[in-house]
Design a protein around this motif. Sequence first.
Motif, short mmCIF file in Angstrom:
data_model
loop_
_atom_site.label_atom_id
_atom_site.label_comp_id
_atom_site.label_asym_id
_atom_site.label_seq_id
_atom_site.Cartn_x
_atom_site.Cartn_y
_atom_site.Cartn_z
N GLU A 28 -8.22 -8.41 19.18
CA GLU A 28 -9.10 -8.32 17.94
C GLU A 28 -8.26 -8.35 16.72
OE1 GLU A 28 -11.89 -5.47 18.21
OE2 GLU A 28 -12.26 -5.12 16.14
N ASP A 29 -8.81 -8.91 15.72
CA ASP A 29 -7.99 -9.07 14.41
C ASP A 29 -8.11 -7.71 13.83
OD1 ASP A 29 -9.11 -12.45 13.79
OD2 ASP A 29 -7.48 -11.66 15.02
N GLN A 30 -6.92 -7.23 13.13
CA GLN A 30 -6.94 -6.04 12.34
C GLN A 30 -6.09 -6.13 11.32
OE1 GLN A 30 -5.38 -2.83 14.88
NE2 GLN A 30 -7.59 -2.03 15.14
N VAL A 31 -6.76 -5.41 9.94
CA VAL A 31 -6.14 -5.46 8.51
C VAL A 31 -6.25 -3.88 8.31
CG1 VAL A 31 -6.47 -6.54 6.38
CG2 VAL A 31 -7.00 -7.83 8.13
N THR A 32 -5.00 -3.57 7.73
CA THR A 32 -4.89 -2.26 7.62
C THR A 32 -3.99 -2.05 6.00
OG1 THR A 32 -4.44 -1.43 9.81
CG2 THR A 32 -3.95 0.11 8.11
N GLN A 33 -4.73 -1.41 5.06
CA GLN A 33 -4.37 -1.26 3.75
C GLN A 33 -3.93 0.16 3.51
OE1 GLN A 33 -7.81 -4.04 2.01
NE2 GLN A 33 -6.21 -3.75 0.75
N SER A 34 -3.02 0.23 2.93
CA SER A 34 -2.33 1.21 2.23
C SER A 34 -1.75 1.41 1.02
CB SER A 34 -1.39 1.94 3.58
OG SER A 34 -0.14 1.03 3.27
N PRO A 35 -1.78 2.35 0.15
CA PRO A 35 -2.49 3.49 0.54
C PRO A 35 -4.17 3.53 0.18
CG PRO A 35 -1.62 3.92 -1.87
CD PRO A 35 -1.14 2.39 -1.22
N GLU A 36 -4.67 4.44 0.65
CA GLU A 36 -6.46 4.45 0.48
C GLU A 36 -6.64 4.41 -1.06
OE1 GLU A 36 -7.97 6.47 4.44
OE2 GLU A 36 -8.49 7.01 2.55
N ALA A 37 -5.77 5.34 -1.81
CA ALA A 37 -6.03 5.54 -3.22
C ALA A 37 -4.75 5.47 -4.12
CB ALA A 37 -6.93 6.56 -3.39
N LEU A 38 -4.53 5.26 -5.22
CA LEU A 38 -3.33 5.32 -5.63
C LEU A 38 -3.61 5.48 -7.20
CD1 LEU A 38 -0.19 4.91 -5.79
CD2 LEU A 38 -0.55 2.29 -6.24
N ARG A 39 -3.02 6.51 -7.96
CA ARG A 39 -3.06 6.88 -9.30
C ARG A 39 -1.88 6.59 -9.96
NH1 ARG A 39 -7.45 9.95 -11.00
NH2 ARG A 39 -6.16 11.01 -12.46
N LEU A 40 -1.63 5.56 -10.95
CA LEU A 40 -0.66 5.32 -11.68
C LEU A 40 -0.74 5.93 -13.10
CD1 LEU A 40 0.10 1.88 -10.07
CD2 LEU A 40 1.24 4.19 -9.54
N GLN A 41 0.48 6.05 -13.90
CA GLN A 41 0.18 6.01 -15.12
C GLN A 41 0.14 4.64 -15.72
OE1 GLN A 41 -0.01 8.48 -17.60
NE2 GLN A 41 -0.41 10.02 -15.83
N GLU A 42 -0.44 4.32 -17.02
CA GLU A 42 -0.35 3.04 -17.60
C GLU A 42 1.26 2.68 -17.99
OE1 GLU A 42 -2.32 2.83 -21.47
OE2 GLU A 42 -1.92 0.76 -21.44
N SER A 82 3.37 -1.08 -5.79
CA SER A 82 2.82 -2.16 -4.81
C SER A 82 1.87 -1.50 -3.97
CB SER A 82 4.02 -2.56 -4.13
OG SER A 82 5.17 -3.19 -4.80
N LEU A 83 0.74 -2.51 -3.42
CA LEU A 83 -0.10 -2.04 -2.42
C LEU A 83 0.29 -2.78 -1.03
CD1 LEU A 83 -3.42 -2.66 -4.49
CD2 LEU A 83 -1.66 -0.65 -4.39
N ASN A 84 0.04 -2.36 -0.01
CA ASN A 84 0.21 -2.94 1.19
C ASN A 84 -0.85 -3.27 1.95
OD1 ASN A 84 0.81 -2.32 4.28
ND2 ASN A 84 2.66 -3.38 3.51
N CYS A 85 -0.61 -4.38 2.67
CA CYS A 85 -1.87 -5.08 3.49
C CYS A 85 -0.92 -5.50 4.87
CB CYS A 85 -2.30 -6.02 2.99
SG CYS A 85 -3.59 -6.93 4.30
N SER A 86 -1.08 -4.67 5.94
CA SER A 86 -0.64 -5.11 7.26
C SER A 86 -1.64 -5.82 8.22
CB SER A 86 0.21 -3.88 7.94
OG SER A 86 -0.75 -2.99 8.21
N TYR A 87 -1.16 -6.85 8.92
CA TYR A 87 -2.36 -7.62 9.62
C TYR A 87 -1.79 -7.70 11.16
CZ TYR A 87 0.36 -11.54 8.27
OH TYR A 87 1.39 -12.53 8.15
N THR A 88 -2.63 -7.82 12.10
CA THR A 88 -2.52 -8.07 13.29
C THR A 88 -3.36 -9.06 13.65
OG1 THR A 88 -1.65 -5.93 14.03
CG2 THR A 88 -1.91 -7.31 16.08
N VAL A 89 -3.16 -10.52 13.78
CA VAL A 89 -4.12 -11.37 14.07
C VAL A 89 -3.41 -12.39 15.03
CG1 VAL A 89 -4.95 -11.12 11.82
CG2 VAL A 89 -3.39 -12.91 12.02
N SER A 90 -4.51 -13.27 15.56
CA SER A 90 -4.28 -14.26 16.46
C SER A 90 -4.08 -15.69 15.73
CB SER A 90 -4.93 -14.40 17.70
OG SER A 90 -6.38 -14.36 17.45
#
Lengths: 112, 118
Positions: free
Chosen positions: A1-15, A20-28
């Motif tokens: 089954e295709d899976q997509v995982t994003q991290s972090p769930e939430a991110l607070r930054l100063q202006e 960087s935001l991450n997206c890892s995937y396991t797909v066929s």
Amino acid sequence: EDQVTQSPEALRLQEGESSSLNCSYTVSGLRGLFWYRQDPGKGPEFLFTLYSAGEEKEKERLKATLTKKESFLHITAPKPEDSATYLCAVRTAGGGNEKLTFGTGTRLTIIP
Amino acid sequence: GAGVSQSPRYKVAKRGQDVALRCDPISGHVSLFWYQQALGQGPEFLTYFQNEAQLDKSGLPSDRFFAERPEGSVSTLKIQRTQQEDSAVYLCASSLAGQGARAYQPQHFGDGTRLSIL
């Protein structure tokens, strides 16, 4: 089954604080990785499509990159208006499959 | 209009009632998709049309969910005998190209219908 995982769930930054935001995937059989931005009460807004490892796309303060296992959305010197949820999605091979499989998103807050 | 239009924006229904959600895709777009988005989650695929043909309905959660696009333009998602777990935002997306097109075209989303079942 295709899976997509994003991290972090939430991110607070100063202006102006880059990150960087991450997206890892396991797909066929990846047939495209997509980044969308979603503001509260709105539908996802298309940002980028990446097709192959090593590919990069840029738009204003955003740059998306792709490897064989993950994608990064780099945000350089962000402004408060960049605050949103960023969604990653994949399109996979097989049977003319046109649907997108989404991750749960990263909620980004830029503090003035 | 220039974008995907969905109506109503908000719908409140009592458990057991039937509801119908409408999607007007971008003019000329061949492909149309329905997604369901729960609070704090990413959109989940429900069904896909190419013109008037429903090519994939593998994401519809039960036989209470039914979608149609009779003339290859406007689409309606119908939910019969609604349950509380049906509460979510229902998103419609359209794209210019269809299955097998030489170049993939990204999906463009409407702002959704927020459905609340009491």
